[in-house]
Write an enzyme that holds these catalytic residues in place. Structure first.
Site, mmCIF file in Angstrom:
data_model
loop_
_atom_site.group_PDB
_atom_site.id
_atom_site.type_symbol
_atom_site.label_atom_id
_atom_site.label_comp_id
_atom_site.label_asym_id
_atom_site.label_seq_id
_atom_site.Cartn_x
_atom_site.Cartn_y
_atom_site.Cartn_z
ATOM 1 N N HIS A 257 -7.194 -3.630 8.319
ATOM 2 C CA HIS A 257 -6.134 -4.127 7.443
ATOM 3 C C HIS A 257 -4.802 -3.363 7.518
ATOM 4 O O HIS A 257 -3.743 -3.934 7.776
ATOM 5 C CB HIS A 257 -6.606 -4.083 5.981
ATOM 6 C CG HIS A 257 -7.942 -4.692 5.759
ATOM 7 N ND1 HIS A 257 -8.160 -6.047 5.782
ATOM 8 C CD2 HIS A 257 -9.167 -4.127 5.516
ATOM 9 C CE1 HIS A 257 -9.435 -6.307 5.552
ATOM 10 N NE2 HIS A 257 -10.072 -5.158 5.386
HETATM 11 O O1 RIB Z 1 -9.046 -4.562 1.091
HETATM 12 C C1 RIB Z 1 -8.669 -3.744 2.151
HETATM 13 C C2 RIB Z 1 -7.892 -2.552 1.656
HETATM 14 O O2 RIB Z 1 -8.705 -1.782 0.762
HETATM 15 C C3 RIB Z 1 -7.486 -1.581 2.727
HETATM 16 O O3 RIB Z 1 -6.264 -0.996 2.373
HETATM 17 C C4 RIB Z 1 -8.592 -0.561 2.699
HETATM 18 O O4 RIB Z 1 -8.196 0.666 3.257
HETATM 19 C C5 RIB Z 1 -8.840 -0.460 1.214
HETATM 20 O O5 RIB Z 1 -7.868 0.386 0.629
#
Ligand code: RIB
Ligand code: CA
Length: 329
Positions: A257
């Site tokens: 992500h």
């Molecule tokens: O949902 C994904 C996010 O949540 C990313 O930023 C991961 O590192 C967690 O923080």
């Protein structure tokens, strides 16, 4: 020479945060003023230590790290708010061994550098009040620190160039049946950030899942053989394997992500579908608590500069990561 964009990254490092940090630092396109740490993937004690470890791997101990809030602004004060039968755990003990998407400590030498003693919120407030040039914020975890600073002084928004935040999902969720983890963990802060008045680009799960990476992609990423490239590829492989063991694998691919925010700042064309629309967060305390709401109805005119990324270019994303991570030694 063009002036570098001035950044503050706020993160819960965190496997994908680690790759985002390496990409931001190694790209050499940003003036990274500081990194603030937050809760989310892990308590702040670990997210701070992991952030310092990543900076030491890159030889960038000069970037100050400010530890921030260890829980959301008010969420845990509301009885029953976290009791949602559909909340997904990101770690589990399987056959006596802990399997986690984000191990407590990144597999790097213990950090020698110490974090700053000033709290992240006070650093953000002070810096955003005093700065003569605007600053871009890149939140990669629950946005508690930024939300708190904006709550203390909403006028700091005028010194924010823009905010590119990983959070939420329009047609996707990962923490509950409705919400993504970062926004779920501090919905009030997320609403404050979305409504602060500065331009906000939300990079939700819809975009990050559209650029999911496979084991072959990890091998491509590692090919340059640099420390950063190999470490990032190992993290991707670890995430794929952990998701398989935890039972929520997406066909053997993993959505990495957080680095998509940094890649968007490096080259906005990595996002192929960006909507200007009104955004809100569900604060109802029920099953949809923390859900990102985007008004995409035809004819609805947003009043704030809030944008939502719905898709990315996977090949471009992978190439960008591989190229940037190939820098260094
Ligand atoms: O949902 C994904 C996010 O949540 C990313 O930023 C991961 O590192 C967690 O923080
Ligand atoms: Ca994160």
């Amino acid at each position: 020479m063009e002036k570098k964009r001035r950044l503050i990254i706020d993160c819960d490092t965190g496997s994908d945060d680690a790759v985002a940090l390496m990409t931001a630092v190694l790209s050499d396109q940003f003036d990274i003023l500081a990194i603030t740490t937050t809760h989310g993937n892990l308590p702040v004690k670990y997210t701070t230590e992991n952030t310092l470890r990543v900076l030491e791997l890159l030889g960038r101990q000069d970037i100050p790290v400010y530890p921030g809030c260890n829980e959301g602004m008010v969420k845990l004060l509301t009885p029953g708010r976290m009791i949602n039968p559909k909340i997904k755990a990101i770690s589990k003990v399987i056959d006596g061994k802990e399997v986690a998407i984000h191990d407590r400590y990144l597999d790097l030498p213990e950090a020698v550098t110490k974090p700053q003693t000033e709290h992240a919120c006070s650093f953000l407030l002070r810096t955003l009040r005093e700065t003569k040039e605007k600053i871009t914020l890149v939140p990669l975890g629950p946005v508690t620190n930024i939300g708190m600073a904006l709550r203390m002084d909403p006028s700091i928004a005028q010194n924010i160039e823009g905010i590119v935040v990983m959070g939420g999902g329009v047609h996707e969720a990962n923490k509950s049946m409705a919400a993504e983890s970062n926004f779920f963990n501090d919905p009030e802060a997320a609403k404050i950030v979305l409504e602060c008045g500065a331009p906000v680009v939300v990079i939700p799960l819809d975009a990050t899942k559209s650029v999911s990476l496979s084991r072959e992609d990890a091998a491509f990423m590692a090919a340059s053989g640099t420390k950063a490239a190999k470490f990032a590829a190992d993290l991707v492989l670890h995430r794929i394997e952990a998701e398989e063991l935890l039972g929520f694998s997406d066909n053997g691919k993993n959505a990495l992500h957080d680095p998509l925010t940094v890649c968007f700042l490096l080259d906005p064309t990595v996002i192929t579908d960006l909507w200007h629309c009104a955004c809100d967060i569900d604060l109802g305390g029920g099953r949809a608590d923390g859900q990102l709401l985007c008004d995409m109805r035809p004819g609805e005119k947003p009043t704030l500069p809030t944008y939502v990324a719905m898709r990315g270019d996977k090949d471009k994303y992978l190439k960008m990561l591989a190229e940037v991570l190939a820098r260094g030694n």
